[in-house]
Design an enzyme around this catalytic site. Sequence first.
Site, PDB file in Angstrom:
ATOM      1  CB  SER A 429     -29.781  -1.465 -10.326  1.00  0.00           C
ATOM      2  OG  SER A 429     -29.330  -1.124 -11.612  1.00  0.00           O
ATOM      3  CG  PHE A 432     -25.480   2.857  -6.949  1.00  0.00           C
ATOM      4  CD1 PHE A 432     -24.372   3.550  -6.486  1.00  0.00           C
ATOM      5  CD2 PHE A 432     -26.139   2.007  -6.074  1.00  0.00           C
ATOM      6  CE1 PHE A 432     -23.913   3.390  -5.191  1.00  0.00           C
ATOM      7  CE2 PHE A 432     -25.685   1.833  -4.777  1.00  0.00           C
ATOM      8  CZ  PHE A 432     -24.565   2.522  -4.334  1.00  0.00           C
ATOM      9  CG  HIS A 433     -28.425   2.974 -13.596  1.00  0.00           C
ATOM     10  ND1 HIS A 433     -28.272   1.769 -12.945  1.00  0.00           N
ATOM     11  CD2 HIS A 433     -28.005   2.757 -14.875  1.00  0.00           C
ATOM     12  CE1 HIS A 433     -27.808   0.867 -13.791  1.00  0.00           C
ATOM     13  NE2 HIS A 433     -27.629   1.438 -14.958  1.00  0.00           N
ATOM     14  CD  GLU A 434     -31.918  10.224 -10.962  1.00  0.00           C
ATOM     15  OE1 GLU A 434     -31.965  11.473 -11.045  1.00  0.00           O
ATOM     16  OE2 GLU A 434     -32.369   9.462 -11.848  1.00  0.00           O
TER      17      GLU A 434
END
Length: 507
Positions: A429, A432-434
């Site tokens: 997670s 993908f946030h980065e």
Amino acid sequence: MAANLNEASDLNFSLRRRTGGISSTTVPDSSSETSSSEADYLDGGKGAADVKDRGDGAVEFQNSMKNVERIEKHESRVGLDSRFTYRPSVPAHRTIKESPLSSDAIFKQSHAGLFNLCIVVLVAVNSRLIIENLMKYGWLIRSGFWFSSRSLRDWPLFMCCLTLPVFPLAAFLFEKLAQKNLISEPVVVLLHIVNTTAAVLYPVLVILRCDSAFMSGVTLMLFACIVWLKLVSYAHTNYDMRALTKSVEKGDTPLSSQNMDYSFDVNIKSLAYFMVAPTLCYQISYPRTPYVRKGWVVRQFVKLIIFTGLMGFIIEQYINPIVQNSQHPLKGNFLYAIERVLKLSVPNLYVWLCMFYCLFHLWLNILAELLCFGDREFYKDWWNAKTVEEYWRMWNMPVHKWMVRHIYFPCLRNGIPKGVAFVISFLVSAVFHELCIAVPCHIFKLWAFFGIMLQVPLVLITSYLQNKFRSSMVGNMMFWFSFCIFGQPMCLLLYYHDLMNRNGKME
């Protein structure tokens, strides 16, 4: 009527016979003994035996209340008017009751009126702030907020978005070849790894090579990440279906799963539906609704437009001026940074809640209605989360189901401990946030990555507080403060100032 009055006279006469309370012999009944809990309460928790030793006053009082209730029921049955119903001799205090706001009774009743009061106060306070802001700063929304000449420079990103369906078509080709036994299983896995990796790297390269707007880059990265998650689920599910089919043919399936249907056919129709459906977990068929409610869809679209406009207004009128008039939170005065974070937290919270409502409730439900997609549990009551772990399990159900299905349980099946599997899920997670934030900003400071990974110790802290205090309020308040009041505004300030420093607009 005369008969009724005679009955009332007899009942009132029996009431007047009592001394120091209504006698237990007024209306004989088998229920003349008090319960142990009532005796405990009347005696300060010393027990029913002590109450009996202290005298019969408490017992007589309880029996009196029961007698009065029977008398009132009788009066209502015979139909007496108010002259004979509420007599001064009838006790006003009949049962043991808690105050409505006491700790034992506060959650046993509705507080809709107080909720309405909070809404009225919230509307009044924010209306005053909006008027004050407009009078002080004027209308700050730019004419090119929705569309400007710079948007025309984002056409490479738009073309990249249009070419993303190439990767699902490639995945379908791989699965079709595998179904016909034209390629081996290791080759299928290798081809899927290459395909899913290219589905993410291709948009990343396009964004990094173009001087595009931030929102255009975020939109493209969100689409690319969704495609990646769907392709992983598609490949993983088909791989598992092939393995189960082979087990059925060999007779190696467990008894508990022998009644399941493992026959499947790789077809383009099911893949096409899956790619546009509001889910990240592939399966051959989904629960479907019988028809599309067109009027309902129109109403949701109107709400979507209104709340999207509200988000734009808050961003332009409040968030942008606060961020532009701030300093880097890690380089300036500490108290000044805290003041900026707290001032930014309220409008940021409003935008975040509007974003949640627009995306998870309005848009996903609109998409589900148009596609007759039946399972619409896109979120749970995450606002009641007692710990950070509960929040992540309830906030985004499509991603949560994907994580559990394709990351967490596969790790457990391969002998990885639960704690390590939990950290791996947060690691995926965080990556993908980065990607969704750093790539459009052209900045790789890993603020979003560390922000997500810091949720792991927060999970432990809030779980500890929940177990220690046994109160849902402690963990829930900890979640709101760490995530919404401090975490999001701090991340926003960090990325903004790093972006300005990158563009040479600030020192």
